[in-house]
Design a protein around this motif. Structure first.
Motif, PDB file in Angstrom:
ATOM      1  N   ASP A 169       0.830  -1.212   0.000  1.00  0.00           N
ATOM      2  CA  ASP A 169       0.000   0.000   0.000  1.00  0.00           C
ATOM      3  C   ASP A 169       0.864   1.262   0.000  1.00  0.00           C
ATOM      4  O   ASP A 169       0.372   2.354  -0.288  1.00  0.00           O
ATOM      5  CB  ASP A 169      -0.925   0.006   1.223  1.00  0.00           C
ATOM      6  N   LEU A 170       2.153   1.108   0.311  1.00  0.00           N
ATOM      7  CA  LEU A 170       3.036   2.275   0.358  1.00  0.00           C
ATOM      8  C   LEU A 170       3.633   2.561  -1.021  1.00  0.00           C
ATOM      9  O   LEU A 170       3.926   1.629  -1.782  1.00  0.00           O
ATOM     10  CB  LEU A 170       4.154   2.059   1.385  1.00  0.00           C
ATOM     11  N   LYS A 171       3.826   3.844  -1.310  1.00  0.00           N
ATOM     12  CA  LYS A 171       4.310   4.289  -2.621  1.00  0.00           C
ATOM     13  C   LYS A 171       5.650   3.669  -2.994  1.00  0.00           C
ATOM     14  O   LYS A 171       5.888   3.314  -4.147  1.00  0.00           O
ATOM     15  CB  LYS A 171       4.435   5.813  -2.622  1.00  0.00           C
ATOM     16  N   LYS A 172       6.533   3.587  -2.000  1.00  0.00           N
ATOM     17  CA  LYS A 172       7.905   3.116  -2.247  1.00  0.00           C
ATOM     18  C   LYS A 172       7.988   1.599  -2.518  1.00  0.00           C
ATOM     19  O   LYS A 172       9.048   1.100  -2.902  1.00  0.00           O
ATOM     20  CB  LYS A 172       8.764   3.419  -1.012  1.00  0.00           C
ATOM     21  N   ALA A 173       6.886   0.893  -2.276  1.00  0.00           N
ATOM     22  CA  ALA A 173       6.919  -0.580  -2.377  1.00  0.00           C
ATOM     23  C   ALA A 173       7.272  -1.036  -3.787  1.00  0.00           C
ATOM     24  O   ALA A 173       6.801  -0.467  -4.772  1.00  0.00           O
ATOM     25  CB  ALA A 173       5.562  -1.139  -1.972  1.00  0.00           C
ATOM     26  N   ASN A 174       8.121  -2.067  -3.857  1.00  0.00           N
ATOM     27  CA  ASN A 174       8.512  -2.594  -5.155  1.00  0.00           C
ATOM     28  C   ASN A 174       8.608  -4.130  -5.091  1.00  0.00           C
ATOM     29  O   ASN A 174       9.616  -4.678  -4.643  1.00  0.00           O
ATOM     30  CB  ASN A 174       9.865  -1.985  -5.566  1.00  0.00           C
ATOM     31  N   VAL A 175       7.536  -4.777  -5.510  1.00  0.00           N
ATOM     32  CA  VAL A 175       7.483  -6.240  -5.450  1.00  0.00           C
ATOM     33  C   VAL A 175       8.466  -6.844  -6.452  1.00  0.00           C
ATOM     34  O   VAL A 175       9.081  -7.884  -6.192  1.00  0.00           O
ATOM     35  CB  VAL A 175       6.037  -6.741  -5.702  1.00  0.00           C
ATOM     36  N   LYS A 176       8.627  -6.175  -7.581  1.00  0.00           N
ATOM     37  CA  LYS A 176       9.512  -6.684  -8.658  1.00  0.00           C
ATOM     38  C   LYS A 176      10.955  -6.844  -8.157  1.00  0.00           C
ATOM     39  O   LYS A 176      11.640  -7.794  -8.532  1.00  0.00           O
ATOM     40  CB  LYS A 176       9.503  -5.719  -9.861  1.00  0.00           C
ATOM     41  N   THR A 177      11.418  -5.915  -7.316  1.00  0.00           N
ATOM     42  CA  THR A 177      12.788  -6.010  -6.802  1.00  0.00           C
ATOM     43  C   THR A 177      12.933  -7.269  -5.944  1.00  0.00           C
ATOM     44  O   THR A 177      13.960  -7.947  -5.991  1.00  0.00           O
ATOM     45  CB  THR A 177      13.144  -4.771  -5.927  1.00  0.00           C
ATOM     46  N   ILE A 178      11.902  -7.568  -5.167  1.00  0.00           N
ATOM     47  CA  ILE A 178      11.951  -8.770  -4.327  1.00  0.00           C
ATOM     48  C   ILE A 178      11.924 -10.021  -5.210  1.00  0.00           C
ATOM     49  O   ILE A 178      12.668 -10.970  -4.975  1.00  0.00           O
ATOM     50  CB  ILE A 178      10.806  -8.761  -3.279  1.00  0.00           C
ATOM     51  N   GLU A 179      11.096  -9.977  -6.254  1.00  0.00           N
ATOM     52  CA  GLU A 179      11.054 -11.119  -7.198  1.00  0.00           C
ATOM     53  C   GLU A 179      12.424 -11.320  -7.856  1.00  0.00           C
ATOM     54  O   GLU A 179      12.874 -12.447  -8.035  1.00  0.00           O
ATOM     55  CB  GLU A 179      10.000 -10.869  -8.272  1.00  0.00           C
ATOM     56  N   ALA A 180      13.083 -10.202  -8.190  1.00  0.00           N
ATOM     57  CA  ALA A 180      14.399 -10.294  -8.837  1.00  0.00           C
ATOM     58  C   ALA A 180      15.453 -10.822  -7.862  1.00  0.00           C
ATOM     59  O   ALA A 180      16.380 -11.533  -8.257  1.00  0.00           O
ATOM     60  CB  ALA A 180      14.816  -8.929  -9.360  1.00  0.00           C
ATOM     61  N   ALA A 181      15.311 -10.485  -6.583  1.00  0.00           N
ATOM     62  CA  ALA A 181      16.300 -10.920  -5.581  1.00  0.00           C
ATOM     63  C   ALA A 181      16.159 -12.411  -5.271  1.00  0.00           C
ATOM     64  O   ALA A 181      17.148 -13.078  -4.947  1.00  0.00           O
ATOM     65  CB  ALA A 181      16.140 -10.100  -4.312  1.00  0.00           C
ATOM     66  N   PHE A 182      14.924 -12.927  -5.348  1.00  0.00           N
ATOM     67  CA  PHE A 182      14.696 -14.342  -5.023  1.00  0.00           C
ATOM     68  C   PHE A 182      13.931 -15.024  -6.159  1.00  0.00           C
ATOM     69  O   PHE A 182      12.764 -15.419  -5.994  1.00  0.00           O
ATOM     70  CB  PHE A 182      13.921 -14.456  -3.697  1.00  0.00           C
ATOM     71  N   SER A 191      -0.707  -6.250   1.494  1.00  0.00           N
ATOM     72  CA  SER A 191      -0.622  -5.236   2.541  1.00  0.00           C
ATOM     73  C   SER A 191      -1.391  -5.796   3.735  1.00  0.00           C
ATOM     74  O   SER A 191      -2.618  -5.907   3.693  1.00  0.00           O
ATOM     75  CB  SER A 191      -1.240  -3.925   2.095  1.00  0.00           C
ATOM     76  N   ALA A 192      -0.647  -6.176   4.756  1.00  0.00           N
ATOM     77  CA  ALA A 192      -1.303  -6.740   5.951  1.00  0.00           C
ATOM     78  C   ALA A 192      -2.100  -5.642   6.659  1.00  0.00           C
ATOM     79  O   ALA A 192      -3.163  -5.906   7.215  1.00  0.00           O
ATOM     80  CB  ALA A 192      -0.252  -7.337   6.883  1.00  0.00           C
ATOM     81  N   LYS A 193      -1.574  -4.431   6.600  1.00  0.00           N
ATOM     82  CA  LYS A 193      -2.238  -3.311   7.283  1.00  0.00           C
ATOM     83  C   LYS A 193      -3.593  -3.016   6.642  1.00  0.00           C
ATOM     84  O   LYS A 193      -4.595  -2.825   7.330  1.00  0.00           O
ATOM     85  CB  LYS A 193      -1.341  -2.079   7.199  1.00  0.00           C
ATOM     86  N   LYS A 194      -3.622  -3.004   5.299  1.00  0.00           N
ATOM     87  CA  LYS A 194      -4.862  -2.669   4.583  1.00  0.00           C
ATOM     88  C   LYS A 194      -5.631  -3.925   4.146  1.00  0.00           C
ATOM     89  O   LYS A 194      -6.606  -3.833   3.412  1.00  0.00           O
ATOM     90  CB  LYS A 194      -4.545  -1.826   3.339  1.00  0.00           C
ATOM     91  N   LYS A 195      -5.130  -5.066   4.538  1.00  0.00           N
ATOM     92  CA  LYS A 195      -5.727  -6.369   4.174  1.00  0.00           C
ATOM     93  C   LYS A 195      -5.900  -6.505   2.660  1.00  0.00           C
ATOM     94  O   LYS A 195      -6.948  -6.939   2.171  1.00  0.00           O
ATOM     95  CB  LYS A 195      -7.051  -6.583   4.900  1.00  0.00           C
ATOM     96  N   LYS A 196      -4.876  -6.136   1.914  1.00  0.00           N
ATOM     97  CA  LYS A 196      -4.913  -6.176   0.457  1.00  0.00           C
ATOM     98  C   LYS A 196      -4.269  -7.472  -0.036  1.00  0.00           C
ATOM     99  O   LYS A 196      -3.201  -7.869   0.476  1.00  0.00           O
ATOM    100  CB  LYS A 196      -4.122  -4.968  -0.072  1.00  0.00           C
ATOM    101  N   ASN A 197      -4.884  -8.118  -1.011  1.00  0.00           N
ATOM    102  CA  ASN A 197      -4.357  -9.352  -1.638  1.00  0.00           C
ATOM    103  C   ASN A 197      -4.265 -10.537  -0.679  1.00  0.00           C
ATOM    104  O   ASN A 197      -3.456 -11.438  -0.896  1.00  0.00           O
ATOM    105  CB  ASN A 197      -2.963  -9.110  -2.249  1.00  0.00           C
ATOM    106  N   ILE A 198      -5.063 -10.532   0.359  1.00  0.00           N
ATOM    107  CA  ILE A 198      -4.996 -11.625   1.336  1.00  0.00           C
ATOM    108  C   ILE A 198      -5.501 -12.928   0.710  1.00  0.00           C
ATOM    109  O   ILE A 198      -5.008 -14.017   1.034  1.00  0.00           O
ATOM    110  CB  ILE A 198      -5.781 -11.259   2.637  1.00  0.00           C
ATOM    111  N   ASP A 199      -6.443 -12.798  -0.225  1.00  0.00           N
ATOM    112  CA  ASP A 199      -6.934 -13.991  -0.908  1.00  0.00           C
ATOM    113  C   ASP A 199      -5.816 -14.656  -1.724  1.00  0.00           C
ATOM    114  O   ASP A 199      -5.704 -15.883  -1.745  1.00  0.00           O
ATOM    115  CB  ASP A 199      -8.108 -13.604  -1.818  1.00  0.00           C
ATOM    116  N   ASP A 200      -4.997 -13.824  -2.376  1.00  0.00           N
ATOM    117  CA  ASP A 200      -3.842 -14.350  -3.130  1.00  0.00           C
ATOM    118  C   ASP A 200      -2.876 -15.052  -2.187  1.00  0.00           C
ATOM    119  O   ASP A 200      -2.266 -16.055  -2.526  1.00  0.00           O
ATOM    120  CB  ASP A 200      -3.077 -13.204  -3.832  1.00  0.00           C
ATOM    121  N   PHE A 201      -2.746 -14.486  -0.977  1.00  0.00           N
ATOM    122  CA  PHE A 201      -1.861 -15.103   0.016  1.00  0.00           C
ATOM    123  C   PHE A 201      -2.366 -16.505   0.379  1.00  0.00           C
ATOM    124  O   PHE A 201      -1.599 -17.467   0.402  1.00  0.00           O
ATOM    125  CB  PHE A 201      -1.751 -14.217   1.269  1.00  0.00           C
ATOM    126  N   TYR A 202      -3.692 -16.616   0.668  1.00  0.00           N
ATOM    127  CA  TYR A 202      -4.245 -17.926   1.034  1.00  0.00           C
ATOM    128  C   TYR A 202      -4.061 -18.943  -0.100  1.00  0.00           C
ATOM    129  O   TYR A 202      -3.748 -20.108   0.126  1.00  0.00           O
ATOM    130  CB  TYR A 202      -5.726 -17.808   1.407  1.00  0.00           C
TER     131      TYR A 202
END
Lengths: 212, 137
Positions: A169-182, A191-202
């Motif tokens: 949910d934060l502007k600076k977030a970059n999922v692609k960098t994490i994907e590239a690292a691992f 976003s655990a705080k905003k409960k975003k994409n929790i279904d994808d997590f399950y």
């Protein structure tokens, strides 16, 4: 008697189909990445109780918190987990860092001492886990040696891993960098705080459980 | 005569920086315990250690464990900063990668460098796939 037969038959069926009944699921990662926030969502959703307290001050979780028999149902499938929320792993602890959060010196020193012991405890618990969720802060550089060491150790122990890129949910977030690292692992942005994409997590959690 | 007061920022400056390079041959036959002990002894002496090669994953996690045990017991010790630089093989062919993989197994990945510094001297090690910055504080 019926309950005993039921439980016995369930165990036999599970062992026949290679399905573990009570999957020990560990939440690992650096401090303040959102491990407890995510574990709280799961525990609250399926047991009605949270697993631990959350704070902006790093090292809020300083001992392993466990929730037994968390039964999760997703798309008609049910799985039972033993959830272990672990203290964030770091290579340095300085009580002076806690003073910035208006903590008193004595309390800060106590927190630092407990945090060091918590890290040792986290590492010891790794061996006991069946599957690991590594929670990373998507706004931070993922290439820190602690992240690489933790993921490398889990891989060496041949335990299934799912990487969560939290705080999307934060502007600076970059999922692609994490994907590239691992690149060898599945990464889910949430976003655990905003409960975003929790279904994808399950969804990813159930895929991970198949590898146990 | 009035004595000049030292500003708090100048007292934090690094006065002397000690680097200690450990060639792989020096730690090659040491047990995990002795290897970690050797590194932490240098760290406690306020040295930045540059190790040829990299520690095994179980050694890295053991280093974190032992560091935390020391933070708990030694009053002024705050921990370590740690980073590994490895030659990038992303653009190399399969044969080159295989050769490097075999060489790493035999030699302990001597193409890599491990940098370990006391947290009191090394403030941060910023790392990305292309560069590594060691920030002293």
């Amino acid at each position: 008697m019926i309950r005993i037969i039921k439980s016995w038959s369930k165990r036999v069926l599970n062992s026949l189909f290679g399905r573990k009944d009570n999957i020990k699921l560990g939440f690992y990662g650096p401090p303040n990445a959102g491990k407890t926030s995510l574990a709280n969502i799961i525990c609250k959703d399926w047991t009605g109780e949270e697993i631990g307290s959350v704070s902006d001050v790093p090292h809020e979780t300083r001992s392993v918190q466990v929730k037994e028999k968390v039964e999760i149902e997703h798309k008609g499938k049910k799985l039972t987990f033993k959830i272990a929320d672990t203290p964030g792993i770091a290579t340095k602890i300085d009580y002076e860092d806690f003073l910035k959060f208006k903590m008193k010196k004595k309390a800060a020193k106590k927190r630092a001492k407990e945090a060091t012991q918590g890290i040792i405890e986290s590492i010891k618990w790794l061996d006991d886990m069946d599957a690991i969720i590594v929670v990373l802060d998507a706004t931070e550089n993922p290439y820190s040696q602690v992240n690489i060491t933790v993921v490398g150790n889990i891989a060496a122990k041949e335990k299934p891993v799912l990487i969560i890129a939290n705080k999307i949910d934060l502007k600076k977030a970059n999922v692609k960098t994490i994907e590239a690292a691992f690149p060898e692992y599945e990464v889910v942005g949430i976003s655990a705080k905003k409960k975003k994409n929790i279904d994808d997590f399950y969804e990813a959690l159930f895929r991970l459980s198949k590898k146990v | 005569m009035k004595r000049k007061k030292r500003s708090s920022s100048s007292s934090r400056k690094v006065k002397g920086l000690g680097l200690h390079v450990i060639p792989f041959s020096e730690v090659q036959y040491l047990s995990i315990t002795d290897r970690i002990k050797k590194i932490l002894k240098l760290i406690l002496g306020n040295k930045i250690v540059i190790l040829q090669g990299r520690l095994k994953v179980e050694e890295e996690i053991r280093l974190i464990e032992d560091t935390m045990a020391m933070v708990d017991h030694i009053k002024s010790f705050r921990g370590i900063e740690l980073a590994v630089i490895e030659p990038s093989l992303n653009d190399s062919g399969i044969m080159a990668k295989m050769k490097q993989g075999i060489a790493n197994r035999l030699s302990g990945n001597t193409g890599a460098l491990t940098i370990i510094g006391p947290a009191s001297i090394v403030k941060e090690i910023k790392k990305d796939p292309k560069k590594l910055e060691v920030m002293l504080g």
